[in-house]
Design a protein around this motif. Structure first.
Motif, PDB file in Angstrom:
ATOM      1  N   LEU A   1     -61.911 -24.030   7.520  1.00  0.00           N
ATOM      2  CA  LEU A   1     -60.662 -23.518   7.198  1.00  0.00           C
ATOM      3  C   LEU A   1     -60.224 -23.916   5.731  1.00  0.00           C
ATOM      4  O   LEU A   1     -60.324 -25.042   5.455  1.00  0.00           O
TER       5      LEU A   1
ATOM      6  N   TRP B   1     -55.058 -18.136   3.126  1.00  0.00           N
ATOM      7  CA  TRP B   1     -56.013 -18.910   4.255  1.00  0.00           C
ATOM      8  C   TRP B   1     -57.343 -18.212   4.303  1.00  0.00           C
ATOM      9  O   TRP B   1     -57.346 -16.777   4.377  1.00  0.00           O
TER      10      TRP B   1
ATOM     11  N   SER C   1     -50.077 -18.849  -1.097  1.00  0.00           N
ATOM     12  CA  SER C   1     -51.119 -19.532  -0.854  1.00  0.00           C
ATOM     13  C   SER C   1     -51.813 -18.465   0.192  1.00  0.00           C
ATOM     14  O   SER C   1     -51.457 -17.622   0.838  1.00  0.00           O
TER      15      SER C   1
ATOM     16  N   GLU D   1     -49.630 -16.363   2.372  1.00  0.00           N
ATOM     17  CA  GLU D   1     -48.206 -16.678   2.752  1.00  0.00           C
ATOM     18  C   GLU D   1     -47.278 -16.404   1.713  1.00  0.00           C
ATOM     19  O   GLU D   1     -47.565 -16.011   0.657  1.00  0.00           O
TER      20      GLU D   1
ATOM     21  N   LYS E   1     -54.295 -23.767  13.442  1.00  0.00           N
ATOM     22  CA  LYS E   1     -54.310 -22.818  12.609  1.00  0.00           C
ATOM     23  C   LYS E   1     -55.641 -22.152  12.453  1.00  0.00           C
ATOM     24  O   LYS E   1     -55.499 -20.844  12.475  1.00  0.00           O
ATOM     25  N   THR E   2     -56.627 -22.758  12.795  1.00  0.00           N
ATOM     26  CA  THR E   2     -57.900 -22.175  12.988  1.00  0.00           C
ATOM     27  C   THR E   2     -57.923 -21.070  14.139  1.00  0.00           C
ATOM     28  O   THR E   2     -58.198 -19.913  13.963  1.00  0.00           O
TER      29      THR E   2
ATOM     30  N   LEU F   1     -55.792 -18.174  13.227  1.00  0.00           N
ATOM     31  CA  LEU F   1     -56.285 -17.128  12.217  1.00  0.00           C
ATOM     32  C   LEU F   1     -57.561 -16.418  12.967  1.00  0.00           C
ATOM     33  O   LEU F   1     -57.977 -15.375  12.114  1.00  0.00           O
TER      34      LEU F   1
ATOM     35  N   LYS G   1     -57.734 -23.673   2.346  1.00  0.00           N
ATOM     36  CA  LYS G   1     -56.372 -23.260   2.156  1.00  0.00           C
ATOM     37  C   LYS G   1     -56.334 -23.108   0.571  1.00  0.00           C
ATOM     38  O   LYS G   1     -56.654 -23.940  -0.039  1.00  0.00           O
TER      39      LYS G   1
END
Length: 160
Positions: free
Chosen positions: A117, A49, A47, A43, A93-94, A97, A119
């Motif tokens: 997942l 993932w 950050s 990001e 989000k899972t 990605l 972060k």
């Protein structure tokens, strides 16, 4: 090695250029261990993932101590990013990605009960490197050895 101002933007740029990273954590008995990881997304705030199993030694270490380090390296340059990790329950989000390569580690796909997942939230970064591409960096290192001069490069630190 000269000091260089390292910015969040430069840190993110370097992080995005790398396909693999070493994630170092501390086990319950105090050992530092590192695991190769593939960032799924970096990001703008630095950050990162990752997909990571919810069970096993690495998961246990992260549950006991969420402070970790990410190490990015290529010929002539290294980036070390300190921060913390947490497992996140976020189905959208899972799904965003997920890619076919992840399925090799989680054969149950998005429904795999071990699929986690994670972060990573960055706190600070340190950089050591030689400006230019890999070939240029390699040539500069070789020349400094031949010439008997200090290795070329810059170093910088930034709070994220």
């Amino acid at each position: 090695m000269a000091d260089q101002d390292l910015t969040r933007e430069k840190t993110v740029e370097i992080m995005r250029e790398q396909r693999f990273v070493m994630l170092s954590s501390v086990t319950a008995d105090g050992k530092i261990v590192s695991h190769p990881m593939t960032p799924q997304q970096v990001e703008d705030d630095a950050s990162v993932w990752f997909f990571l199993g919810k069970q096993g030694g690495q998961a246990d270490a992260l549950a006991a101590n969420p402070h970790v380090n990410l190490a990015f390296a290529e010929t002539g340059s290294w980036l070390s990013v300190a921060g913390t990790v947490q497992y996140v329950e976020d189905r959208a989000k899972t799904e965003e990605l997920w890619d076919g390569q992840v399925e090799a580690y989680f054969p149950g796909g998005l429904e795999d009960p071990n699929l986690g997942l994670v972060k990573f939230t960055a706190d600070s970064a340190e950089y050591w490197g030689i400006p230019g591409n890999k070939a240029v960096a390699g040539a500069k290192i070789m020349w400094s050895k031949v010439a008997g001069t200090e290795a070329p490069g810059v170093a910088g630190t930034v709070e994220l």
